[in-house]
Design a protein around this motif. Structure first.
Motif, PDB file in Angstrom:
ATOM      1  N   GLU A 191       8.602  51.367  55.355  1.00 31.97           N
ATOM      2  CA  GLU A 191       8.967  52.997  55.013  1.00 31.97           C
ATOM      3  C   GLU A 191       8.088  53.568  53.853  1.00 31.97           C
ATOM      4  O   GLU A 191       7.737  54.650  53.918  1.00 31.97           O
ATOM      5  CB  GLU A 191      10.468  53.019  54.912  1.00 31.97           C
ATOM      6  N   ARG A 242      14.177  48.263  60.784  1.00 29.91           N
ATOM      7  CA  ARG A 242      15.590  48.989  61.468  1.00 29.91           C
ATOM      8  C   ARG A 242      15.759  50.131  60.493  1.00 29.91           C
ATOM      9  O   ARG A 242      16.690  50.413  60.686  1.00 29.91           O
ATOM     10  CB  ARG A 242      16.224  47.857  61.731  1.00 29.91           C
ATOM     11  N   THR A 243      15.198  50.467  59.687  1.00 30.05           N
ATOM     12  CA  THR A 243      15.536  51.950  59.206  1.00 30.05           C
ATOM     13  C   THR A 243      14.723  52.858  59.884  1.00 30.05           C
ATOM     14  O   THR A 243      13.905  52.569  60.894  1.00 30.05           O
ATOM     15  CB  THR A 243      15.183  51.880  57.694  1.00 30.05           C
ATOM     16  N   MET A 244      15.232  54.138  59.911  1.00 32.67           N
ATOM     17  CA  MET A 244      14.724  55.204  60.808  1.00 32.67           C
ATOM     18  C   MET A 244      13.117  55.380  60.928  1.00 32.67           C
ATOM     19  O   MET A 244      12.984  55.380  62.072  1.00 32.67           O
ATOM     20  CB  MET A 244      15.494  56.298  60.499  1.00 32.67           C
ATOM     21  N   GLY A 245      12.751  55.234  59.832  1.00 35.41           N
ATOM     22  CA  GLY A 245      11.189  55.414  60.183  1.00 35.41           C
ATOM     23  C   GLY A 245      10.620  54.248  60.891  1.00 35.41           C
ATOM     24  O   GLY A 245       9.601  54.292  61.725  1.00 35.41           O
ATOM     25  N   LEU A 247      12.228  52.114  62.510  1.00 36.78           N
ATOM     26  CA  LEU A 247      12.741  52.111  64.146  1.00 36.78           C
ATOM     27  C   LEU A 247      12.005  52.903  65.012  1.00 36.78           C
ATOM     28  O   LEU A 247      11.812  52.715  66.297  1.00 36.78           O
ATOM     29  CB  LEU A 247      14.024  52.610  63.978  1.00 36.78           C
ATOM     30  N   ALA A 248      11.255  54.035  64.512  1.00 40.96           N
ATOM     31  CA  ALA A 248      10.415  55.064  65.314  1.00 40.96           C
ATOM     32  C   ALA A 248       9.282  54.072  65.864  1.00 40.96           C
ATOM     33  O   ALA A 248       8.653  54.742  66.751  1.00 40.96           O
ATOM     34  CB  ALA A 248       9.830  56.272  64.275  1.00 40.96           C
ATOM     35  N   PRO A 261      19.259  58.480  67.375  1.00 36.22           N
ATOM     36  CA  PRO A 261      18.050  59.155  67.534  1.00 36.22           C
ATOM     37  C   PRO A 261      16.824  58.752  67.213  1.00 36.22           C
ATOM     38  O   PRO A 261      16.698  57.955  66.097  1.00 36.22           O
ATOM     39  CB  PRO A 261      18.696  60.694  66.741  1.00 36.22           C
ATOM     40  N   ALA A 262      15.744  59.219  67.798  1.00 33.52           N
ATOM     41  CA  ALA A 262      14.498  58.512  67.308  1.00 33.52           C
ATOM     42  C   ALA A 262      13.064  59.691  67.277  1.00 33.52           C
ATOM     43  O   ALA A 262      13.288  60.702  68.105  1.00 33.52           O
ATOM     44  CB  ALA A 262      14.058  57.572  68.456  1.00 33.52           C
ATOM     45  N   LEU A 263      12.430  59.404  66.467  1.00 35.09           N
ATOM     46  CA  LEU A 263      11.231  60.288  66.278  1.00 35.09           C
ATOM     47  C   LEU A 263      10.427  60.317  67.486  1.00 35.09           C
ATOM     48  O   LEU A 263      10.022  58.968  67.848  1.00 35.09           O
ATOM     49  CB  LEU A 263      10.491  60.129  65.013  1.00 35.09           C
TER      50      LEU A 263
END
Lengths: 523, 523
Positions: A191, A242-245, A247-248, A261-263
Motif C-alpha cells: 500500500e 488484502r487491503t483495498m489497494g 486487493l485491487a 468493491p474494487a478499483l
C-alpha cells in the motif's frame, strides 16, 4: 519431581531422542533442578517425522471447536505446540512431529531449532554456552524494552535506529537502493509502495510545482484534482495483499475478492509458460511478448481514457497464483516499458525475498539493466517494508507515515537472522538444497507422468503441478498423515516453502513419503 | 568497575535519584557484581522533568541527519533512549527527561515503569522479587518461542490461542460481542472490518443464495457483479488509517491524501459543537440533527445512484481531526439509522479504546440501545483487530485472512496489560486523573481566555483549543523545551494522551509548566 504439562512433549521424545527441557517452561525451578536438567539440553531436531494420531488429531479437533466459538476457523489445519517444535519439524498439540515444508506460509526464516531458545538459554545460565543467533536477542535484557515499549518510530525513534537499519535492511538491500521504510506487514508495505509511485508520478506531472490549495482541499473530499484519476497495472493471478489497494492488484482467489468493491484498474495477462522450458523456448518467448504488448496497450489506453497508469506492480515469482515463473527477458521488458513511459516499477518480494530463491532477492536473477523503483518485503524478513530509489523518496513529511511505522523488535530479530545467514552461508545452503529438491521433483515427475508436471523452482522456492485439484489435495492430505506439512497454491500446484535451514537430507525424507503417497494415489 | 555506555544515563540520574542498572544491558556481569548492584534497583520514576539541552539536542540532531540518509525524517521530534526511560517519563538521547503526555501517539498503555524490565528482572534473579505485569512475559522463557516463532495464526494457531483470546480481548469485549479477529495494525483492522460489513450487506442482498460462478469470476477481474458498487460512509475530518480503503474514509490532513487516487465515497459532516456544551445545548442538538439528516440523505442518494452505502465508519471521538466530541444522542442516531437501513455500524476505537476515556471502550459512554456491529482497536491494545457481532462473522473460510492475522507475542503482552489494569484499577485511576486534568484545563482556560477555549475530555482523553495554529505550535515547542512532551491534532488543538498510569501529580507538574509558558506567550 512432578512434571505436569509435559504429556505431549514426553510422548514425542520418548524414543531415545534427548528430551528438551520443556518443564522449564511450565514451572519455576530451583538451582539444583537446573543443574540436574542441564545434562540433557542440546540443540537438535528429530531424526524424522513421527505421527501418532490422525492430523488434525483429537486435541486439535477439540481446539478447533473451541476457537470456532470466537472466529471462523475454516483455514486452520491443526494447532501447534511451538515450544516443542524443533528445527525443520513442527509439532502439533497431539504430539505429531511433522517435517515442515510450508513454514507458516513461508514466513519463518531459520526453522525452529535456531529460534527455539529456552533450553539453550538455561544451558547458558549454568554453563555459559552462547548460541550465536536469535536466542541472544531474547536472552539479553537490553532488548526487552524494545519488545515492550513499542515506539512510534516515525516521531520518536530509538537512538540506534539508523544503525539497526544499516545492519539489517540496508546490509541486504537490492542493488540501487539506499532508502528503506519499515511497515508492519506485507499489505501495508505494498500500500505504501503504491503511494511512493503515485507521488513520484504526480511530482513529474506537475513539473515540481508545489501543491495548489485546490489540490490540498479537494483531496480531503476524495475529489479531483487532489485525488487524481490514476491506476496501477497488475497481472492476472497476482496476490499482493488484502487491503483495498492491494486487493485491487490481487486476482488469485475469489474468496479474497467477491462482495468487496474494487478499483477498476488495468490487469495484464501474466505469462503462462509451457514446460519443460527448454523445449518451448520460442513459444514461451512469444507468450511473454504477448503479455508485454498487452501491458503497453493498457498503459496507452489509460492515457487515452484519462486514468493514467502510474506504475506496475509485479511479483518476482507469482506465488499464491500458482508459482508462475516468467523469464528475465519478461522482467527486463517491464523495466524497459516503465522507464520509457516514466512510470514506476514495484517488485513485490514479500514471498520471494530473504534468500529463498538462492539470491537474497529473486529479481536479482533477472539482471535488470536498471533496478526496480520500489521493492516490498515481509514474511521471512520478519518486518514489512519497502526499499525505494532516491527519486521515489517522499519529498514532504507525513506522506508515508502511521502510528508505528514498523516494529523495532522485529528488526532486532532480523538482525540475528541476517547474521546467521552470513555466518552459516544459508543462501549457499539454499542453492545446494534447492538443486537437490528440484532434481528429485523432476525424478518424481518422470516416475509419475500421469500425475505430475511442470516441476520448477529457484533455490528451494520449488513447486510441481498435479493433473487436477482433487489429486493434489488428496496427496497433500496423505502427506500430512505421514508427517509432511506442505502448502498449495493456484489450483493444482504443490509449493515448497521450507526454512533456509532445510537440508538435502530433509528433501530425501520428504521424497520417500512423496513416492509412497503417489504410488498409493496411482494404485 | 568500568561502566562505558552509561554516559547518558549517569548524567540523567546524577541528582540523588537512584540509578537504574543500565550497565546490566551493556555487559555480562559476574554474580558478585550482580549482588552489589542489587541494592540500587527498584521500580521508580523521576520526580520531574529535567532538561539539559535544547530539544532536539545535539545528539538527536546528529541522528536526524544520519537517518535522513535513509528515509524522510520530517516527522521525527527527537531520538529516544528507551532503556533509560521510566514510568511517565521519556528520556531522549541527549539525556533530557520529559514528562510524556503523548506516549507514542497514544500507543503505550502502561507507561514505562511498568514495562521497563531489566532492573526488576535482575532483582528477581537474586532476590526472587516478582513484578506482576509485563515483566513476567519477557522474563519467562516459555514465552520466548512466541516472540521468535511467529505463526501463521489463521492456519497453524498455537494450542492456547482460544484461551489467550478469552483472557485478553474477550475479557474486555464490548457488550454484545463474542467474536474477535486479531490484525497487525489499526489500518488492517479497519480494512478488514469494512470487509465484514460488505459481506454482511451482500449476504442479505442475495438472500442467502450462494455465490454465482459469474460473481466469483468477475471478482477476479475487479468487475461487476463480483466486485459490487458499494460504498462506506465516513465523516469530515475523520482519520481511520492510511491504506487505500482507510484513506477513502480519512479527511483530516492533505499530506495523507493528495496525489493518491481515492474512492468517491460519501462523506457526511461530523458535528461541530460549540463550547461550553451546557450553554449551547439547543444549538448543538440542531447541529447533530443536521449531520444525521445529511447521513440519511447520503444513504438515500447512494441507493438512487446505484452505489449503496454498506456501512458507516465513525470514531467514538474524532482524534486526529481535532478531538471532536459528539453526544450520545448523535451516536444513538447513527445506530438507529444503520439499523433502519440494514447497514453496518463500525465504531473505530483504535485511539479511544483501552480505558483512556474512563470506560474500556469510549462508545460505552453512549449507552447505545444496540451495540456497534464492528469495533476496531489497536494502539494501546498492542495488537490490532476487531470485534464483530455474530451476524457479521465471515461465513466462508479465507474471507478475512492474511499471512499472520495478528501476532501472539502482542497478545501475551496485552494479557499482562489487562491483568495490570484490573489489579491496579487503572480505569478508576484514569477517571480520577482525568477529572483533575480537565478541571485544571478549565482553570487555565479561565486564566488565559484570549488563548484557550473548548477545554474538553473524557477520562484522560482531554484537549484544549488555541486561538491559532502558530500560538499552539509555539506553546508546544516551549513546553518541550521544559520537558513536557505533548501532541497536537486538528489545526489548533493540544491533545493529551498520557499512559493509564498518569497521576494527578503529573497533571500538576504539567500545569505548572503550561502556566509559565502561557504567561510567556501572552507577555
Amino acid at each position: 519431581m512432578a512434571m505436569s504439562g509435559l504429556r505431549t512433549t514426553r510422548m514425542i521424545w520418548s524414543r531415545g531422542l534427548k528430551a528438551p527441557s520443556c518443564h522449564l517452561q511450565c514451572r519455576p525451578m530451583s538451582a539444583m533442578a537446573s543443574v540436574q536438567q542441564t545434562q540433557h539440553r542440546e540443540t537438535f531436531e528429530p531424526e524424522g517425522p513421527r505421527v501418532v494420531t490422525d492430523i488434525p488429531g483429537p486435541r486439535s479437533k477439540q481446539m478447533l471447536q473451541d476457537l470456532d466459538q470466537i472466529q471462523n476457523v475454516g483455514m486452520v489445519k491443526f494447532f501447534c505446540d511451538y515450544e516443542a517444535s524443533r528445527g525443520n519439524y513442527l509439532v502439533d498439540v497431539d504430539g505429531n512431529v511433522m517435517l515442515d515444508l510450508f513454514t507458516q506460509i513461508s514466513s519463518l526464516p531459520l526453522g525452529k531449532s535456531e529460534v527455539d531458545l529456552f533450553h539453550v538459554t538455561y544451558v547458558n545460565y549454568v554453563n555459559g554456552y552462547n548460541h550465536p543467533a536469535m536466542m541472544d536477542v531474547l536472552k539479553n535484557p537490553v532488548n526487552w524494552s524494545t519488545f515492550v515499549n513499542r515506539p512510534a518510530l516515525g516521531m520518536y525513534p530509538p537512538g540506534d535506529w539508523a544503525q539497526r537499519l544499516r545492519s539489517t535492511l540496508l546490509a541486504v538491500a537490492p542493488a540501487g537502493h539506499q532508502q528503506v521504510i519499515t511497515m508492519g506487514c506485507g499489505s501495508c508495505s505494498v500500500e505504501n509502495g503504491l503511494k511512493a509511485m503515485f507521488m513520484k508520478f504526480m511530482r513529474v506531472r506537475r513539473g515540481g510545482a508545489p501543491y495548489t490549495q485546490e489540490e490540498m482541499d479537494s483531496s480531503l473530499r476524495n475529489q479531483l484534482p487532489g485525488s487524481p484519476n490514476l491506476s496501477v497495472l497488475s497481472f492476472s493471478n497476482a496476490l499482493h495483499g488484502r487491503t483495498m489497494g492491494c486487493l485491487a492488484l490481487t486476482h488469485s482467489k475469489w474468496q479474497m475478492k467477491v462482495d468487496f468493491p474494487a478499483l477498476d484498474w488495468p490487469i495484464a495477462d501474466f505469462p503462462n509458460l509451457r514446460y519443460p522450458l527448454d523445449e518451448f523456448k520460442e513459444e514461451n518467448r512469444k507468450e511473454e511478448e504477448r503479455c508485454l504488448a498487452m501491458v503497453e496497450d493498457l498503459i496507452l489506453k489509460g492515457d487515452q481514457n484519462g486514468m493514467a497508469v502510474a506504475g506496475i506492480v509485479v511479483e518476482s515469482i507469482q506465488a499464491e497464483g500458482g508459482d508462475q515463473f516468467a523469464s528475465a527477458n519478461f522482467f527486463q521488458g517491464l523495466r524497459d516499458i516503465t522507464n520509457k513511459k516514466g512510470i514506476g516499477l514495484l517488485m513485490d518480494e514479500v514471498q520471494t525475498g530473504c534468500g529463498v530463491t538462492g539470491k537474497f532477492w529473486a529479481h536479482e536473477h533477472f539482471n535488470l539493466t536498471d533496478s526496480p523503483d520500489v521493492v516490498t518485503f515481509s514474511k521471512k524478513m520478519l518486518t514489512g517494508g519497502f526499499y525505494n530509489k532516491d527519486s521515489f523518496r517522499p519529498q514532504e513529511s507525513n506522506r508515508i507515515f502511521n502510528t508505528w511505522v514498523g516494529d523495532p523488535s522485529k528488526v532486532i530479530l532480523l538482525e540475528a537472522v541476517v547474521k546467521e545467514m552470513t555466518r552459516s552461508n544459508l543462501i549457499g545452503q539454499v542453492n545446494v538444497t534447492g538443486e537437490h529438491l528440484l532434481s528429485e521433483l523432476k525424478n518424481m515427475q518422470a516416475r509419475y507422468p500421469s500425475i505430475l508436471h511442470k516441476a520448477r523452482g529457484l533455490g528451494t522456492f520449488c513447486s510441481v503441478d498435479f493433473c487436477d485439484t482433487e489429486t493434489r489435495d488428496n496427496t497433500v492430505n496423505k502427506l500430512r498423515q505421514r508427517g509432511m506439512n506442505t502448502g498449495v497454491c493456484g489450483t493444482t500446484t504443490l509449493r515448497f516453502r521450507p526454512a533456509l535451514t532445510f537440508l538435502p537430507r530433509h528433501v530425501d525424507i520428504f521424497m520417500g513419503h512423496f513416492d509412497a503417497v503417489l504410488a498409493d494415489v496411482t494404485k
